[in-house]
Design a protein around this motif. Sequence first.
Motif, mmCIF file in Angstrom:
data_model
loop_
_atom_site.group_PDB
_atom_site.id
_atom_site.type_symbol
_atom_site.label_atom_id
_atom_site.label_comp_id
_atom_site.label_asym_id
_atom_site.label_seq_id
_atom_site.Cartn_x
_atom_site.Cartn_y
_atom_site.Cartn_z
ATOM 1 N N ARG A 1 0.695 -1.229 0.062
ATOM 2 C CA ARG A 1 0.052 0.060 -0.044
ATOM 3 C C ARG A 1 0.683 1.311 0.051
ATOM 4 N NH1 ARG A 1 -5.087 1.534 3.926
ATOM 5 N NH2 ARG A 1 -5.829 3.177 2.824
ATOM 6 N N TRP A 2 1.845 1.398 0.780
ATOM 7 C CA TRP A 2 2.745 2.536 0.984
ATOM 8 C C TRP A 2 4.215 2.791 0.235
ATOM 9 C CZ3 TRP A 2 -0.870 5.752 2.318
ATOM 10 C CH2 TRP A 2 -1.881 5.308 3.227
ATOM 11 N N SER A 3 4.498 1.569 -0.341
ATOM 12 C CA SER A 3 6.060 1.420 -0.700
ATOM 13 C C SER A 3 6.366 2.682 -1.325
ATOM 14 C CB SER A 3 6.304 0.000 -1.028
ATOM 15 O OG SER A 3 5.453 -0.196 -2.113
ATOM 16 N N ASP A 4 5.525 2.911 -2.621
ATOM 17 C CA ASP A 4 5.820 3.967 -3.514
ATOM 18 C C ASP A 4 5.542 5.585 -3.021
ATOM 19 O OD1 ASP A 4 2.916 3.693 -3.526
ATOM 20 O OD2 ASP A 4 2.861 4.539 -5.154
ATOM 21 N N GLN A 5 5.122 5.368 -1.785
ATOM 22 C CA GLN A 5 5.046 6.655 -1.115
ATOM 23 C C GLN A 5 5.848 6.942 0.196
ATOM 24 O OE1 GLN A 5 0.733 7.919 -0.795
ATOM 25 N NE2 GLN A 5 -0.098 6.402 -2.113
ATOM 26 N N LEU A 6 6.311 6.099 0.547
ATOM 27 C CA LEU A 6 7.043 6.255 1.985
ATOM 28 C C LEU A 6 8.490 6.815 1.315
ATOM 29 C CD1 LEU A 6 6.639 2.865 3.963
ATOM 30 C CD2 LEU A 6 5.806 5.143 4.368
ATOM 31 N N MET A 7 8.991 6.555 0.313
ATOM 32 C CA MET A 7 10.283 6.919 -0.571
ATOM 33 C C MET A 7 10.076 6.588 -1.858
ATOM 34 S SD MET A 7 13.305 4.686 0.583
ATOM 35 C CE MET A 7 13.542 5.028 2.277
ATOM 36 N N SER A 8 10.750 7.529 -2.756
ATOM 37 C CA SER A 8 10.786 7.284 -4.223
ATOM 38 C C SER A 8 11.626 6.309 -4.561
ATOM 39 C CB SER A 8 11.112 8.600 -4.818
ATOM 40 O OG SER A 8 12.400 8.942 -4.724
ATOM 41 N N PRO A 9 11.493 5.626 -5.705
ATOM 42 C CA PRO A 9 12.838 4.887 -6.107
ATOM 43 C C PRO A 9 14.179 5.656 -6.240
ATOM 44 C CG PRO A 9 11.161 4.911 -7.920
ATOM 45 C CD PRO A 9 10.501 5.954 -6.820
ATOM 46 N N PHE A 10 14.213 6.937 -6.244
ATOM 47 C CA PHE A 10 15.427 7.676 -6.195
ATOM 48 C C PHE A 10 16.017 7.462 -4.747
ATOM 49 C CE2 PHE A 10 12.457 9.301 -9.412
ATOM 50 C CZ PHE A 10 13.199 9.160 -10.608
ATOM 51 N N HIS A 11 15.252 7.611 -3.797
ATOM 52 C CA HIS A 11 15.623 7.833 -2.520
ATOM 53 C C HIS A 11 16.046 6.304 -2.181
ATOM 54 C CE1 HIS A 11 13.172 11.332 -1.856
ATOM 55 N NE2 HIS A 11 13.532 11.700 -0.977
ATOM 56 N N LYS B 1 -0.944 -3.259 13.720
ATOM 57 C CA LYS B 1 -2.011 -3.027 12.625
ATOM 58 C C LYS B 1 -2.270 -1.586 12.257
ATOM 59 C CE LYS B 1 -4.004 -7.337 14.219
ATOM 60 N NZ LYS B 1 -5.054 -7.958 15.171
ATOM 61 N N GLN B 2 -1.831 -0.765 13.063
ATOM 62 C CA GLN B 2 -2.250 0.635 12.644
ATOM 63 C C GLN B 2 -1.230 0.929 11.327
ATOM 64 O OE1 GLN B 2 -5.059 1.869 13.784
ATOM 65 N NE2 GLN B 2 -3.962 3.684 14.430
ATOM 66 N N PHE B 3 -0.271 0.282 11.226
ATOM 67 C CA PHE B 3 0.918 0.657 10.098
ATOM 68 C C PHE B 3 0.262 0.126 8.823
ATOM 69 C CE2 PHE B 3 3.340 1.017 13.849
ATOM 70 C CZ PHE B 3 4.369 1.749 13.527
ATOM 71 N N VAL B 4 -0.852 -0.242 8.643
ATOM 72 C CA VAL B 4 -1.244 -0.832 7.477
ATOM 73 C C VAL B 4 -2.137 0.092 6.861
ATOM 74 C CG1 VAL B 4 -2.940 -2.287 6.269
ATOM 75 C CG2 VAL B 4 -1.455 -3.216 7.880
ATOM 76 N N ASP B 5 -2.878 0.997 7.517
ATOM 77 C CA ASP B 5 -3.956 1.949 7.250
ATOM 78 C C ASP B 5 -3.309 3.447 7.456
ATOM 79 O OD1 ASP B 5 -5.673 0.191 6.262
ATOM 80 O OD2 ASP B 5 -6.323 -0.419 8.210
ATOM 81 N N HIS B 6 -2.375 3.501 8.376
ATOM 82 C CA HIS B 6 -2.005 4.995 8.903
ATOM 83 C C HIS B 6 -0.666 5.156 8.280
ATOM 84 C CE1 HIS B 6 -5.547 3.859 11.080
ATOM 85 N NE2 HIS B 6 -5.960 4.834 10.738
ATOM 86 N N ASP B 7 -0.431 5.975 7.386
ATOM 87 C CA ASP B 7 1.134 6.019 7.226
ATOM 88 C C ASP B 7 1.790 7.036 8.179
ATOM 89 O OD1 ASP B 7 -0.199 8.010 6.017
ATOM 90 O OD2 ASP B 7 0.971 8.273 4.558
#
Length: 659
Positions: free
Chosen positions: A274-284, A332-338
């Motif tokens: 769900r979050w991998s592309d928003q936690l950091m960019s491919p460049f990061h 379980k909070q980490f699934v829905d709450h970035d």
Amino acid sequence: MSQNLSLKHFPTSIFMIVILLVGALFLFSNSMFTYPSFVHAWTQSDRLALAMNFQENGFDFFHPATFNLLTKGGITQVDFPIHDYLVAVISSIFNSDLIFTFRLYNLIYSLIGLFFLYKIALQLGISGFRAIFATSFIFTLPFFVYYQNGFLPSAPSFANFLIGFYYLLCYKGNNRTRNLIRSALFLTLAALARSPFLIYLVAVFLFLLWEQLKNKKLAILQLIPFLLGIILFVAYFQYNAYLAKTYGSMFLVQFLAIESFTDFISIVKVALDRWSDQLMSPFHAVVLLFSLLMLLKGVYRNNSKFKDHYGLVSYFAISFFGVLLFFIVMGKQFVDHDYYYMDTFLPILVLLVLFCAQFVKIEQKWFTPISTVLILFFFYFFSYAKEIQEKRYTPVFDDKVDYAYRVYKSSINDLEKWGITKQDTLTILEANSTNIPFTLFKNKGYTCLNSSEDSVLKYLNKPSNYVLLIDSFFRMDAYRNFPGIINQLELVNSNQSISLYKKEIVSDGSSDFFKHLLFEASFDFETKIPTNNHFSGFENIQEKEGAKSLDITPESEYILTFHDTLRDLDFSKSIHILHVADYLQSDTSKIQIVCQYGDYYQAHFTENTITEKNKWVTKQYQWEIPISKLKESHEIKIYYWNQQKKSIAIDNFNLIIYQ
């Protein structure tokens, strides 16, 4: 930092400030006045409600409240609401727009924190340009960008952590007590406003205690500021518990622990998906991975430098252990709450980035090509963050929260015309959030978040003056889940988007809800199946997981076609079609859901709207045929077109056509 060091880095410091300001203008200029109706709109609008109620309750800091009367008088337990309070005060003093003030407050706080991150890097002996790159790396993390000018206390708490950590390093450098007190103050503020940051306050206390024990030299005065901070946190925690017990809570007050290793794997997998592309960019990711590999290589070859910085390594280890414990307790909070990543893992990432910036060495022959790549990546950081920012501020297809927000906002004046005063309490059915409608209407009341019979009846028994329900939510949710709702409410007024009702038992309320219903059908392929009068292509009904559903297979092209010539049309009104069904796909389906009427043709694509795999999901689709397209003799068709020869299962099919 010494005066000489400050003067030495004055040019790069000015450059850092310019990057932060220009970067902020680039990333945030389009969202500073935007209402929080997008990602995590629920939580962010709750914080907005807190600030609004501080302005309403005479700035009573110790009785924070929202508009929702699910708690007594709206008063609620919440982490130390200092930032919501200050925003309310600033907005009142300057008579400024509260949304803009909230966003600007958090943004300025975040930028100050980032500048202190730059100063931390310098304090550790990192060069000016490396410090700029490390700060820009953190600044442009996509998920962090979204919250820097948001409404959550995570952003200012992260900034307070950075400020507190900077003063801790200053104290370790010059042994001045004032820096120790400043460090404890800011780390305590971080923890009070966002409790997961307690990890980093306790970690400092434990690190200093361990250091004293290791040196066999106990210095109680060094520990007292942080011990007082922990005591203050516990004291407010107890007061918070009193608020929760006396008034209730609109915020999470329970653990959501990981219960097994299988649970852990599942949570990590879903969260990454769900979050991998928003936690950091491919460049990061590339920069971080390369830097960590180089760091490990350097440690393997010569770990003496790490031994010289055992204090920083020890603090990292203690903090990381605390974060892991928190992750187990609240996983379980980490699934829905970035934003939980900002409260926990982001400071860990900061320490890792600082390690890399300090210890990674680049051979002279590779300096120019690597520097060139990093400069290019620097610009990619910002462009990718901007792209994700725009994505987050673009509602997903058929997003009910944003649609509800737009209906509520456009209906503010209508409520006043209908005689609703600020003293009236409202029950909002199918509200989709706890405070969004109330922050717009400025009324208090109750929000019913689902329309099951038990929930609706429970909330209709609440002491409110009126009931509000968005018309399309009634047709597609409330009526489907509880048909008897039409006998519980009496229509007071409507603007064709939202309707106002009185709680009244009526023998036949259908005329209030279906002004001009042209067609309605619902079936589950088990107890109710389509009829040949209006539907075709529904022969392939199969049993899945103990229930029957309609299977679309690669061999099928046109499936479940509805066709009818609509009669008794009102040619002064457009035709609305609402369709809800449950879907199950094992791989990405590319089915088109088509509405065709004369030369009107519009299709929705499951490829864009159904991302979940191997689980049933409910999706809603809607069409509007404009007045100019209406003809007496035209036949309307709604069907599934499997042009790409894919597979998907359909269940709990609902179709409503009305004007």
